[in-house]
Design an enzyme around this catalytic site. Structure first.
Site, PDB file in Angstrom:
ATOM      1  N   HIS A  78       0.839  -1.203   0.000  1.00  0.00           N
ATOM      2  CA  HIS A  78       0.000   0.000   0.000  1.00  0.00           C
ATOM      3  C   HIS A  78       0.876   1.257   0.000  1.00  0.00           C
ATOM      4  CE1 HIS A  78      -3.473   2.535   1.478  1.00  0.00           C
ATOM      5  NE2 HIS A  78      -2.453   3.238   1.968  1.00  0.00           N
ATOM      6  N   GLU A  79       1.914   1.268   0.852  1.00  0.00           N
ATOM      7  CA  GLU A  79       2.794   2.439   0.919  1.00  0.00           C
ATOM      8  C   GLU A  79       3.615   2.585  -0.367  1.00  0.00           C
ATOM      9  OE1 GLU A  79       2.350   4.657   3.110  1.00  0.00           O
ATOM     10  OE2 GLU A  79       0.906   3.369   4.121  1.00  0.00           O
ATOM     11  N   HIS A  95       1.887   4.577  -2.956  1.00  0.00           N
ATOM     12  CA  HIS A  95       2.067   6.027  -2.811  1.00  0.00           C
ATOM     13  C   HIS A  95       3.427   6.468  -3.352  1.00  0.00           C
ATOM     14  CE1 HIS A  95      -1.624   6.544  -0.649  1.00  0.00           C
ATOM     15  NE2 HIS A  95      -1.248   5.843   0.404  1.00  0.00           N
ATOM     16  N   GLU A 114      -6.353   6.783  -0.821  1.00  0.00           N
ATOM     17  CA  GLU A 114      -6.187   5.615   0.039  1.00  0.00           C
ATOM     18  C   GLU A 114      -6.865   4.391  -0.573  1.00  0.00           C
ATOM     19  OE1 GLU A 114      -4.255   5.309   2.753  1.00  0.00           O
ATOM     20  OE2 GLU A 114      -3.606   7.304   2.136  1.00  0.00           O
TER      21      GLU A 114
END
Length: 633
Positions: free
Chosen positions: A158-159, A162, A236
């Protein structure tokens, strides 16, 4: 949404952020002007208040932006993060490093700096930085202790979404801009706390001014929370979707979200001020903000997007169970058989031979930019294992990393290598030059082509810890090595350029954080030069095939232009002039460029491993990271 569409959205988001910031400033100035006019009745005082307010906001934003110039590591350190060394042996930290290194190699980006917020019991994480070269990922101690390997992988994936999609750059700028519009509130608070003058009548105006500043500052707080909520919520959900696309399973990410909902600590951070400032960057809500101000979608909604049949009452059952027996991530690894993921039984599978042909198409390769899949993750794990313990140890040693990377750039031609040695000796000394040649002979000569970029990715975090003067000397050395006599191979030249780009971005992160604005029509000659050099490199003994490959690539990016095939006389060194304008292309033009590069390098839509690595290196220089192996399993 592919990488280039994400980049275009991030660029639009940056412009929208500036617009919202200006609207917030206008609202604050208007409130200050009304308060000043009400208390003084003077238009002159009102004009002075307008100027003072604008100065306070501008100086506050500039101060905070300047304090973040150091990039991701600065944000992580300010949040109380403790650096995780590359050679750590503590089980939970080693597991974290292994997961991050494999995802970085699978994604085709440098391994980020890693930090742990040791005092935070909640499950949370964030990525910060201006570019992948200065990225830092921080996780809480709660995440390390409570999550199993699959769940930790989901959070880290997930990070990385980004990192790859350009969200970090927007996030770090948001911190700086919002600090300015919160300045009046902060000033009012400080005056009330430290500037009270007792019951003295003389102190009354100051206290009134402080209360007015706090009241007006509440407008800044309101706008700041609204801006963060608007910027963060949808991104998100996109990052969750990207993480699932990467890991090809939902249980890890869903499991992490369930543990946030079922544990008392949740995802909350202890320092409320810090939690609110970075709330838009966190994996889970770090502060109790809801409704319009919520920076994240509701937890149950995020879980149901991963598991559509999830019943919210399950969180209550998990909460009751974990209140007496909280989950232990490492113990779960053992119970679920996940602990063995870091050890390959019988060794990794053999890599394809250097001459093996991989089937590729331009749209397929462009679609893989910053979009690794589960097969890429498994391959990255195998690539790391294939490096062997000796090379992995060298890549993580502070004193070995510079000669190791210089050894990667040494030419196979003895005459060229001797000249390169002279350049190393002149700048770094005889001892380091000898060490580079020894490593070349002992470890690097027989290195598989597919392992060179993973090795550089592993070594980069250690390299950027060297003092700035040493890094400047390193940059000067590799530049001299590839300009020795123009006979350096295209791959060695491009690898050196990649290292230079990454080191420069790590040294001055904010300086190199830019969105591209060039259109394809404005860089015709740069397109032609790059495509000609790569077509010649991909077809060294077949000029006619090289010309066809060049024209196929050119047709893809400049279909209405006719630029004849003319490989530059200065060879690979002609590329010095193309990188900056091509890297500044708008996302749609970059996508066409990547497709054109595939046409230029491939033969009948097939490339060998060495050509694929050249393509990956060129794309990495242009900030279009490709996964470890281009052919999908």
């Amino acid at each position: 949404m592919n990488f280039f569409e994400h980049q275009a959205a991030a660029r639009r988001g940056s412009g929208r952020l500036v617009l919202l910031f200006l609207l917030a400033v206008a609202g604050i100035v208007l409130a200050v002007d009304l308060a000043t006019l009400l208390f003084t009745g003077s238009w002159g005082a009102t004009a002075a208040a307008t100027v003072a307010t604008l100065l306070v906001i501008a100086l506050g934003s500039l101060y905070r932006i300047a304090s973040l110039r150091g990039g991701g590591a600065v944000v992580a350190a300010q949040m109380g993060g403790t650096f995780v060394p590359e050679d750590t042996r503590e089980p939970s930290l080693r597991r974290l490093r292994n997961v991050v290194e494999e995802i970085a190699i699978a994604s085709g980006v440098p391994v980020p700096r890693l930090f742990v917020m040791e005092q935070e019991a909640g499950i949370n994480a964030f990525a910060a930085g201006y570019s992948p070269s200065d990225a830092a990922i921080a996780v809480t101690r709660g995440a390390l202790d409570r999550l199993n390997r699959d769940e930790l992988q989901g959070v880290i994936a997930h990070e990385f979404a980004h990192v790859l999609n350009g969200d970090m750059r927007l996030n770090i700028r948001l911190i700086g801009l919002l600090f300015g519009i919160l300045m009046l509130s902060l000033i009012g608070q400080r005056i009330l706390i430290y500037g009270r003058l007792g019951r003295s009548r003389d102190g009354t105006p100051i206290l009134v001014a402080a209360l007015v500043a706090m009241a007006v500052g509440a407008i800044g707080v309101f706008f700041g929370r609204m801006i963060k909520a608007g910027v963060s919520r949808q991104r998100e959900l996109l990052a969750d979707a990207s993480a699932v696309q990467f890991t090809r399973q939902t249980r890890g990410l869903a499991g992490a979200l369930k543990k946030i909902g079922g544990l008392d600590a949740g995802s909350k951070l202890q320092d409320k001020a810090d939690a609110e400032e970075v709330s838009h960057m966190l994996f889970g809500p770090g502060a109790a903000l809801s409704g319009l101000f919520a920076t994240h979608p509701p937890l149950v909604e995020r879980i149901r997007r991963l598991e559509p049949t999830f019943d919210a009452r399950k969180l209550q059952q998990l909460e009751a169970r974990w209140r007496t027996a909280p989950p232990d991530g490492l113990a779960e690894d053992l119970a679920l058989g996940l602990a063995g993921r870091d050890v390959v039984a019988g060794g990794p599978p053999p890599l394809p031979s250097a001459g093996a042909q991989l089937a590729v198409t331009p749209p397929m390769v462009a679609g893989q930019v910053a979009a690794p899949g589960d097969d890429d993750y498994r391959r990255a794990h195998d690539l790391v294992e294939s490096l062997g313990p000796d090379l992995r140890t060298l890549a993580r040693q502070r004193e070995a990393v510079m000669p190791l990377l210089l050894g990667l750039l040494l030419d196979t031609d003895a005459v060229v290598a001797a000249r390169q040695r002279s350049e190393i000796v002149a700048r770094c000394g005889e001892a380091l030059a000898q060490q580079a040649f020894d490593l070349r002979r002992q470890e690097l000569e027989a290195l598989h082509p597919a392992l060179r970029l993973p090795l550089a990715s592993l070594a980069f975090p250690v390299l950027r810890q060297r003092p700035r003067p040493e890094l400047e000397r390193f940059l000067d050395t590799i530049d001299a090595m590839v300009h020795t006599d123009g006979r350096v191979s295209v791959f060695e030249y491009c690898l050196s350029k990649l290292l230079q780009v990454q080191v420069r971005e790590a040294l001055d992160p904010s300086r190199h954080a830019r969105f591209g604005r060039n259109k394809a029509a404005g860089v015709r000659q740069e397109f032609a030069t790059l495509l000609a050099v790569l077509a010649q490199a991909g077809h060294p003994d077949a000029p006619a095939q090289a010309q066809r490959a060049y024209l196929a690539g050119l047709q893809r990016v400049l279909p209405r232009d006719h630029l004849p095939y003319s490989p530059p006389a200065e060879g690979v060194q002609a590329l010095d002039a193309v990188w900056e304008p091509l890297d500044a292309l708008v996302p749609a033009a970059k996508e066409m460029l990547v497709e054109a590069l595939v046409d230029a390098v491939s033969q009948d839509q097939r490339v060998n491993v060495a050509e694929a690595e050249l393509l990956r290196t060129v794309c990495a220089v242009l900030h279009c990271p490709l996964p470890a192996l281009l052919e999908r399993a």
